[in-house]
Each structure stands twice: as C-alpha cells, then as structure tokens.
Scaffold this motif. Sequence first.
Motif, PDB file in Angstrom:
ATOM      1  N   ASN A  15       0.792  -1.157  -0.037  1.00 42.59           N
ATOM      2  CA  ASN A  15       0.018   0.028  -0.053  1.00 42.59           C
ATOM      3  C   ASN A  15       0.862   1.254  -0.156  1.00 42.59           C
ATOM      4  O   ASN A  15       0.508   2.260  -0.736  1.00 42.59           O
ATOM      5  N   ASP A  18       2.022   1.748  -3.478  1.00 41.32           N
ATOM      6  CA  ASP A  18       1.021   2.111  -4.324  1.00 41.32           C
ATOM      7  C   ASP A  18       0.601   3.613  -4.164  1.00 41.32           C
ATOM      8  O   ASP A  18       0.164   4.353  -5.125  1.00 41.32           O
ATOM      9  N   GLY A  83      -7.573   0.908  -2.445  1.00 36.47           N
ATOM     10  CA  GLY A  83      -6.819  -0.378  -1.786  1.00 36.47           C
ATOM     11  C   GLY A  83      -7.720  -1.478  -1.452  1.00 36.47           C
ATOM     12  O   GLY A  83      -8.749  -1.529  -2.068  1.00 36.47           O
ATOM     13  N   CYS A  84      -7.213  -2.332  -0.384  1.00 33.10           N
ATOM     14  CA  CYS A  84      -8.008  -3.473  -0.374  1.00 33.10           C
ATOM     15  C   CYS A  84      -9.498  -3.375   0.045  1.00 33.10           C
ATOM     16  O   CYS A  84     -10.237  -4.350  -0.852  1.00 33.10           O
ATOM     17  N   THR A 106      -7.606  -2.084  -6.437  1.00 32.40           N
ATOM     18  CA  THR A 106      -6.236  -2.307  -6.089  1.00 32.40           C
ATOM     19  C   THR A 106      -5.533  -2.240  -7.506  1.00 32.40           C
ATOM     20  O   THR A 106      -4.233  -2.026  -7.374  1.00 32.40           O
ATOM     21  N   ARG A 172      -6.220  -8.505  -4.091  1.00 36.94           N
ATOM     22  CA  ARG A 172      -5.236  -8.189  -5.064  1.00 36.94           C
ATOM     23  C   ARG A 172      -4.972  -8.947  -6.049  1.00 36.94           C
ATOM     24  O   ARG A 172      -4.203  -8.787  -7.076  1.00 36.94           O
TER      25      ARG A 172
END
Length: 450
Positions: A15, A18, A83-84, A106, A172
């Motif tokens: 993360n 990212d 994100g997740c 993601t 992911r």
Amino acid sequence: MKSKVYIETFGCQMNVADTERAATGLRKAGYDLTTVAAGADVVLLNTCSVRERAERKVFRRINEIRSEAKRAGQLKPLIGVMGCVAQLEGEAIFQNAPAVDLIVGTQATDRIPSLIERAQGGEAAVIDLDERQEGEVWDVSPAERRSPYVAFVPIIEGCNKFCSFCIVPYSRGRERSRPASEIVAEAKRLQALGYKEIHLIGQNVNSYRPRVEDGLEGFAGATRFCRLLRAVAATGLPRIKFTTSFPRDFHPDIVTAIEENPNLCDWVHLPVQSGSDRILKLMRRGHKRSDYLARIERIKNSSRRLALTSDIIVGFPGETDEDFQQTIELVRQCDYDSLFIFKYSKRAGTPAAEFHDNVPETEKTARFIELEKVHRAAQEKIYRSYVGRTLSVLAERQSSRSEKDLSGHSTCHKVVNFEGDSSLEGEIVDVLVTAAKTNSLYGNLLQDQR
Ligand code: 5AD
Ligand code: SF4
C-alpha cells in the motif's frame, strides 16, 4: 488553482508503494499533494482489510474527516477509498459510508487522476474495480517516496496461494510479476539518486515468475527469483532486502545468493503461521512443519548469520491447546529475531470464514500473550548477543525518543539508535552496540565517522 490531494495509507508496504505510485501520477496530471487532511480538496484513504480491525479503522477515519471539515467551516472534501477495502467491498461502500464519492480498486492506481476528474466534474459514485492494463506504469518519482534513502520496489503483485484465512488473493488478484529488466533499471536509477537501500516487495517475492526473461540473461540461479536477486545485487546498490517470502517457494539457492553477495542483506522474513501440521493443512499453506524447518535449517546453517522473522496466527478455527503447544515449540526451535503474532480474524469470503471459529476471544488473547512471552525470551537473548558487536547501520532519521540520537536499521533489519549529528542522515555508518532493548538496539558511532 490546483486541487490539493491528501493520501492516507494503512496496511502493508504494498500500500505504501501504491500510494507513492498514485502520488506520482497525480503530480504528473497537475495535482498538488499535501501531507495533511485539513484543507485538502481530495482525501484518498488507501485501505487494508487483512484483519477486521484494520478495516473498521477506515470507516472511523471517513467520519472524522467529514466532521473535521464541517467544524472548520470547509466544504466536505471529495473522499475516495482505494486499496483492499475498496476492491473487496466495491459499491457497498457507497451505501455504508455515503460521504464517499470515489472507489478505486487495487489495480486502478494509474487511473486515479481521471477518476478524480470525473468525480470533480459532478459524476456521482465513481468506481473502478477493473484490472491493470498492459503497459502500466510502475514508476515512482523520488519526490513521492516516503524516504530519500530507503525505497520499496514492487516485483510481484497479487497472490495465487489462497491460504484459507487470507483475503489477499481476493483483494489483490492473481500474481503478476514485473520484468526483471524494469526492476534492475529502477534499482540503478535509485542508486544514482543516492538511495542506499531498496526492498524488493511483494506478497510472495520468491514466487516471482515474469513472463519474459529480459534482465535475467547471464544471471544463474535455481529459480527466477534467485536470478533476480543476483541481477539486482550486480547493480552494486549498497543494501538490498526482500520481503515477504513464502515457505513452499523458498529455494535454498536464495541463501546461496545471499552468501555470494554482501549487498544482499542478512535478513529473511518467512511466515510460518502455525507449528501444527493439522492447522497448517486447514490453513491450506501447502507446507508442513518439517518442510518449514528444513528451510530454516539452511538459513541457520548459512556462513552468514541471517536474521529470521516470521508471522503467526493464533486461535485459527479448530486450533486446540495441543496444536498451540506445537506452535510454541516451533517458535522455541526457530529463535526468531522478530515475530509478528496475530489473533485470527474472520474474513468474509475466505474458506476459513465457513469453518467454526470455536476459539473464544479470551483464549486467543491468552495464546497471544503466552506465545509473545516465549518469543520475547528468545529475542532478548538474540538482541543481547549483539552487545559488543559492530553493525553497519543506515542512519535514516532523528530518533523520536531523543533529539541527540539518530535511528536507522542494520543490514539484519534491526532498529539501531545511536548518538549522532543529523548531517549523518542517509549515511551508512558503523555502530558498536552497547545495549539491547525490546525490539531495538542502542550503540555508539565508531569514532572516525563523526
Ligand atoms: N487473521 C489474522 N491474521 C491474518 N493474517 C492474514 N490474514 C489474517 C487473518 N484472517 C496475517 C498473516 C500474514 C500477515 C500479513 O497477516 O500472519 O502473514
Ligand atoms: Fe495471504 Fe497466503 Fe497469499 Fe500470504 S501466501 S498473501 S497469507 S494467501
């Protein structure tokens, strides 16, 4: 005036990477990045869902951001969830948290600027859960990196392992490896910029399987990951670390590569999750206790002293006291330098969520405490053994405890604090360890480096 974007990051290094990538793309598209939520036009929360507690935090933050803006008499910023949590919950987030305007999966990191543009243009409930596209950009501008000395370099994304407790394969997606030529080129760029340490990162770095050979030519090794390690080592970058390794794919040649290349650091993070074969099977880890211990033996018998760290889950559904005792015994046997212990957290959509979670919370806590005690005793012994030894430390920042001290990491990935001037930040220095504390070492700079 340019829109100001604030990104808050939760969870793992992937993360963090990212976020750095998103910031690079945003800056390129003409946005300003800010380090505080107050006054930002756009707030992006880069979320983690590996355990329930992490997930709940996000919804708390959304409410806080909304009420802070209200109190300050500002317009509500545009709020995006990336994100997740974004990938897993998708549309449902709009219902559960109506303050959210934008959801970024993601694999949509590179498309954030155009998604924000759509939301700012008045489109309601903008969402992108699509896959990454060919020719995707992995580049991160140095200005967006968290540290000017240590850089995270993703080499593989996603996970194909489907451990029964874990949400990552769903959040992911499948494993995708980056061509070695790109990774090596990035390592060289980072070195030229003065970075002293890089971390090759991925959910399972040693499952690295690029579709092309580019960049690996001329580098031997039992697996493509071993070849990549040698290729990156050949750049001459002073310190190369890699995490996380998956036991089943941990080829002994990884240790050989470390023995051959002093710039491959003396640290392996190899999560075991449990010491009981019965639980490992229920966890669908694809390795037995004995397989794991065989890997460890090679690590422990290495000609270099390699630091070893691991993750363990206590209170997995069906874990009996006997199973837990086997974990305790394994932890005693492995003598971990560091251990991250987690209480099992049920994740909707994973196979284990269908298992009967029969270990009461109080028992999970008791096991956590007991395991931590066993680990602490081993750790204390290991840390004490460093007293009187000299470690090579990358001075990363001023210590949070004392203005006179600098803090950094050793090659074996221990936090080392020592008295030193801020002019040493970014330098690799030799520190004589004088004291061992919980989770950190303390020492003195060797004279001639001051
Ligand atoms: N409950 C508790 N811990 C978990 N982890 C992953 N999924 C769960 C879960 N459902 C832990 C594992 C992994 C680490 C990153 O998080 O130990 O290695
Ligand atoms: Fe999760 Fe297992 Fe993949 Fe690690 S290897 S990310 S624990 S599914």
